[in-house]
Scaffold this motif. Structure first.
Motif, PDB file in Angstrom:
ATOM      1  N   UNK A  30       0.661  -1.173   0.065  1.00 31.63           N
ATOM      2  CA  UNK A  30      -0.032   0.010   0.039  1.00 31.63           C
ATOM      3  C   UNK A  30       0.900   1.295  -0.014  1.00 31.63           C
ATOM      4  N   UNK A  55      -8.846   8.882   0.852  1.00 30.48           N
ATOM      5  CA  UNK A  55      -8.928   8.409   2.351  1.00 30.48           C
ATOM      6  C   UNK A  55      -7.667   9.070   2.909  1.00 30.48           C
ATOM      7  N   UNK A  94      -4.864   9.244  10.517  1.00 31.57           N
ATOM      8  CA  UNK A  94      -4.183   9.848  11.493  1.00 31.57           C
ATOM      9  C   UNK A  94      -2.473  10.356  10.899  1.00 31.57           C
ATOM     10  N   UNK A 145     -17.163  14.784   5.810  1.00 34.66           N
ATOM     11  CA  UNK A 145     -16.440  13.825   6.847  1.00 34.66           C
ATOM     12  C   UNK A 145     -15.017  14.452   7.072  1.00 34.66           C
ATOM     13  N   UNK A 198       1.814  -3.013   7.549  1.00 38.26           N
ATOM     14  CA  UNK A 198       1.212  -1.418   7.313  1.00 38.26           C
ATOM     15  C   UNK A 198       0.497  -1.689   5.883  1.00 38.26           C
ATOM     16  N   UNK A 199      -0.997  -0.744   5.845  1.00 38.18           N
ATOM     17  CA  UNK A 199      -1.693  -1.093   4.839  1.00 38.18           C
ATOM     18  C   UNK A 199      -2.676  -1.849   4.871  1.00 38.18           C
ATOM     19  N   UNK A 200      -2.717  -2.987   5.803  1.00 39.42           N
ATOM     20  CA  UNK A 200      -3.769  -3.986   5.721  1.00 39.42           C
ATOM     21  C   UNK A 200      -4.635  -3.435   6.375  1.00 39.42           C
ATOM     22  N   UNK A 201      -4.686  -2.456   7.138  1.00 34.85           N
ATOM     23  CA  UNK A 201      -6.061  -1.830   7.776  1.00 34.85           C
ATOM     24  C   UNK A 201      -6.973  -1.620   6.558  1.00 34.85           C
ATOM     25  N   UNK A 202      -6.387  -1.019   5.421  1.00 39.48           N
ATOM     26  CA  UNK A 202      -7.394  -0.696   4.513  1.00 39.48           C
ATOM     27  C   UNK A 202      -8.387  -1.960   4.151  1.00 39.48           C
ATOM     28  N   UNK A 203      -7.699  -3.287   4.032  1.00 46.33           N
ATOM     29  CA  UNK A 203      -8.427  -4.451   3.802  1.00 46.33           C
ATOM     30  C   UNK A 203      -9.511  -4.627   4.998  1.00 46.33           C
ATOM     31  N   UNK A 259     -10.991  -2.355   6.647  1.00 43.99           N
ATOM     32  CA  UNK A 259     -11.864  -1.212   6.276  1.00 43.99           C
ATOM     33  C   UNK A 259     -13.135  -1.898   5.568  1.00 43.99           C
ATOM     34  N   UNK A 299     -18.441   6.748   6.498  1.00 47.55           N
ATOM     35  CA  UNK A 299     -17.182   7.202   6.744  1.00 47.55           C
ATOM     36  C   UNK A 299     -16.555   7.452   7.980  1.00 47.55           C
ATOM     37  N   UNK A 328     -15.360   3.878   8.853  1.00 45.14           N
ATOM     38  CA  UNK A 328     -14.184   3.747   8.036  1.00 45.14           C
ATOM     39  C   UNK A 328     -12.966   4.205   8.648  1.00 45.14           C
ATOM     40  N   UNK A 329     -13.052   5.664   9.061  1.00 42.87           N
ATOM     41  CA  UNK A 329     -12.099   6.156   9.865  1.00 42.87           C
ATOM     42  C   UNK A 329     -11.825   5.328  11.301  1.00 42.87           C
ATOM     43  N   UNK A 336     -10.207   1.795  10.835  1.00 40.32           N
ATOM     44  CA  UNK A 336      -8.924   2.148  10.125  1.00 40.32           C
ATOM     45  C   UNK A 336      -7.933   2.407  11.334  1.00 40.32           C
ATOM     46  N   UNK A 337      -8.137   3.687  12.081  1.00 42.98           N
ATOM     47  CA  UNK A 337      -7.183   3.807  13.236  1.00 42.98           C
ATOM     48  C   UNK A 337      -7.354   2.734  14.176  1.00 42.98           C
ATOM     49  N   UNK A 368      -5.016   0.189  13.061  1.00 41.45           N
ATOM     50  CA  UNK A 368      -3.513   0.528  12.850  1.00 41.45           C
ATOM     51  C   UNK A 368      -2.967   0.527  14.156  1.00 41.45           C
ATOM     52  N   UNK A 401      -2.942  11.118  16.548  1.00 42.87           N
ATOM     53  CA  UNK A 401      -4.208  11.777  16.249  1.00 42.87           C
ATOM     54  C   UNK A 401      -5.180  10.480  16.265  1.00 42.87           C
ATOM     55  N   UNK A 402      -4.568   9.326  16.267  1.00 43.39           N
ATOM     56  CA  UNK A 402      -5.612   8.008  16.007  1.00 43.39           C
ATOM     57  C   UNK A 402      -6.630   8.090  17.191  1.00 43.39           C
TER      58      UNK A 402
END
Lengths: 119, 585
Positions: A2, A58, A61, A89, B453-458, B460, B478, B481-482, B485-486, B489, B549-550
């Motif tokens: 990614x 997308x 954080x 959003x 890293x990046x697998x959080x997209x899957x 989501x 939305x 998703x956020x 995702x956080x 991660x 910020x997560x």
């Protein structure tokens, strides 16, 4: 897998404003692309940098962290950061993190340009 | 001098006839006085072939056509007689006195009639007239013969042509019969390749319908019982028809079955390998579309991949969607790749696999049935069980196409319906109400991802897919998703230290009141950092690192965050309320 699913286009919106169109994902992986685009947009010392989020898919954080870093650089140069094209959003997220107080959000590019007032 | 001769000729037309040159003037006069003149309009039949003839004629003016076999298919014009010529003389020679041919007046004609009795009298006195007559008749015969021979030649040609045409038509009939037989054999092969019985899976209804078209064939479906308890499902369509298509279908099914035993965990490998084999073996220009799926009936987990087939439909209580995966048909490009998609089926959800025969069926105005009509019908019938759905679709199809519709392509449907909560039980409306499930929490999805890293997209995407029937407004999706995702991660980074071999487990659960996503890592107690609230100004001033910020996002995107430490790890549960009052600001 990614890495850097992001593309950024730099152009001049106005003689005083460098613009960066952010397309795709603004995550930690986008750091290099963002900083390089910023350097390009800053050529000629514009007084403001416009971030166009219309094609943002997308942001997480880490992406916010990148924007903070960007803000730090811009402040060093006395540059303003402006934002257009945020979805509802991501506007909420800007407000949540108070990023909107540092990066002002506008509805359109024209509004953003107008906000700078007279030259 | 000439004028006088003409006058005389007019008076005595008999003088003109070569046959009578031997007659004396007196005899000519005598003959003339006995002869009658007649005038006939065009089209008159002077005499017909076969009639008895007792006279002959001299044409004074006009034209007479001599025709053999008049008004039959063998009609043959022999000659046209003009001024001064004899007509009807052949019957003189005939014992039966029958007219050898028919004579028809062509244009207004004046004729002199000479009864045979008069001719007999002349011949008695002038035998040379008999010879002249004989010579003349002989010439007539020759003339008649030539015409007849020519006529026969033409007829012969026509017959030869007709014979050739007949042979060609026969050959066509034979070919048609051969094709018909071949098609029958092809149909038999196809029928034998289809499952003899349907798999029986507790908690699931399976129903199928298959009606091949007469000439076209090629649709197929199959089930594979995998050793780990999962069910493989394949539906497809072979291009082309007849025995070659049937054989390709047989090949495809056995290739798929065989390969799926070697690669039970990789659907893309199955399709890629099948594609390689078929590209090499099947006739050029032939291809096979196919949609493959593997269902884990206990976890309601489905993986699927597509090689050019129609997209199956999935539905639950009035919402219909497609199972979307794309890829080239098998047998076209040897190195095609196939992306595998996955999803979790909700309790009560149904799947319809079908081929384009139903979509392309047309009504009397040649308008196609179409995919939108199919979707609407599935939506309308989404409360039925598998068999009822198929019969509703079929009766709709029949009313759409109308009577006398000729089915041009195979019709095939395979329906799977998840049935554990008995929503499809329609024994009576009262009972159905009582059978309505308690607000059981439904597990909509349960899966793991590795900590990269990046697998959080899957994660989501799978969570969003799992909640598709909850009809959440898009702003909530939305936020989900956020938040997911956080949280994922964090689990990967802080809990599992991005160690790829450590999974993050995710479970999506819904009750009527809330949606909950549980995210579990393998973190050890010491791993939890004490989160401090990030402050933008501090970060901008360089007093803090620009991060962290997560958690802010997570806590503000959902209604509740519940945390739990277990023996095996650490779980964060994100909760979103589902009623309108919980409008999260």
């Amino acid at each position: 897998m990614h890495e850097a699913q992001v593309r950024m286009k730099v152009h001049r919106a106005d003689e005083r404003i460098g613009a960066i169109e952010i397309q795709g994902e603004l995550t930690g992986f986008a750091e290099n692309v963002l900083m390089d685009s910023y350097a390009e947009a800053s050529a000629g010392n514009p007084s403001a940098i416009l971030l166009d989020f219309t094609q943002l898919e997308y942001m997480n954080s880490s992406g916010i962290g990148l924007l903070v870093k960007l803000l730090i650089r811009a402040r060093r140069k006395d540059q303003k950061l402006l934002a257009v094209g945020l979805s509802e959003h991501y506007r909420n997220i800007f407000e949540l993190t108070r990023l909107d107080e540092a990066i002002h959000i506008y509805g359109t590019q024209d509004e953003a340009i107008a906000s700078l007032g007279g030259a | 001098m000439r004028e006088i001769e003409e006058d005389r000729a007019r008076e005595l037309p008999v003088r003109q006839i070569p046959l009578f040159t031997a007659l004396s003037e007196d005899e000519l006069q005598d003959l003339n006085s006995k002869l009658e003149q007649i005038e006939l309009p065009a089209g008159t039949m002077l005499f017909r072939e076969g009639d008895l003839g007792d006279r002959m004629y001299i044409v004074l003016e006009g034209e007479v056509e001599i025709v053999k076999a008049i008004d039959t298919s063998d009609e043959l014009p022999l000659a046209v007689r003009g001024k001064g010529e004899l007509v009807g003389d052949m019957s003189l020679l005939s014992r039966t006195r029958e007219r050898a041919a028919s004579a028809r007046i062509v244009q207004l004609t004046k004729l002199l009639m000479i009864p045979h009795s008069e001719l007999d009298a002349i011949i008695r006195h002038h035998q040379e007239v008999a010879y002249d007559l004989a010579r003349m008749l002989s010439a007539r015969l020759q003339e008649s013969d030539s015409a007849t021979i020519k006529h026969l030649q033409v007829k012969n040609q026509q017959l030869t042509q007709a014979y050739n045409d007949l042979k060609a038509a026969q050959a066509q009939v034979i070919e048609k019969e051969r094709l018909e037989q071949e098609l029958q054999v092809a149909r038999d092969i196809q029928r034998s390749m289809l499952p003899k019985e349907l798999p029986s899976i507790p908690g699931w209804q399976i129903s199928t319908f298959y009606q091949p078209a007469r000439a076209v064939g090629g649709d197929f479906y199959g089930f594979v019982n995998l050793p780990d308890g999962r069910l493989g499902i394949v539906v497809g369509d072979v291009s082309g028809k007849g025995i070659p298509a049937a054989l390709v279908m047989a090949t495809t099914l056995s290739v798929l079955r065989g390969i799926s035993r070697d690669f039970p965990h990789s659907l893309s490998a199955v399709l890629e390998r099948a594609n390689e084999i078929l590209s090499a073996d099947i006739p050029p220009g032939t291809f096979v579309t196919c949609f493959c799926a593997v269902l884990d009936p206990n976890r309601r987990h489905l993986i699927f991949a597509n090689a050019g087939n129609c997209l199956p439909l999935r539905w639950l209580s009035g919402t219909v969607m497609e199972l979307r995966a794309t890829g080239m048909p098998l047998g076209l490009m040897p190195d095609a790749t196939y992306g595998v998609q996955e999803t979790f089926l909700s309790p009560g959800e149904g799947l319809l696999f079908y081929s384009d025969g139903i979509i392309e069926a047309h009504d009397a105005n040649r308008k196609m049935f179409g995919t939108s009509r199919l979707s609407s019908l599935v939506t309308a019938n989404s409360g039925s069980g598998a068999e009822e759905l198929i019969s509703s679709l079929l009766s709709e199809l029949h009313s759409y196409t109308g009577p006398g519709w000729e089915q041009e392509d195979d019709i095939m449907m395979v329906v799977l319906q998840e049935n554990t909560i008995g929503t499809v039980d329609k024994t009576s409306s009262v009972e159905a109400e009582r059978a309505e499930p308690e607000p059981a929490s439904s597990i909509l999805a349960h899966f793991s991802i590795s900590s990269q890293p990046g697998n959080e997209r899957l994660a989501i995407e799978q969570v969003v897919d799992a909640v598709r029937y909850l009809n959440l407004p898009s702003i909530k999706i939305e936020r989900l998703r956020t938040a997911v995702g956080e949280a994922v991660m964090n689990a990967m980074e802080h809990g599992n230290k991005y160690r790829a071999n450590l999974p993050v487990d995710i479970q999506v659960r819904a009750t009527p009141a809330e949606l909950a996503v549980r995210i579990t890592d393998r973190g050890e107690p010491s791993a939890i950092p004490t989160p401090t609230m990030p402050e933008l100004e501090a970060q901008l001033a360089g007093l803090e690192e620009a991060r962290g910020w997560g958690l802010v996002l997570i806590e503000n995107m959902v209604d509740e965050v519940r945390k739990e430490r277990t023996d095996t790890g650490y779980t964060v549960e994100l909760v979103m309320y589902r009623n309108e009052d919980s409008d999260h600001g």
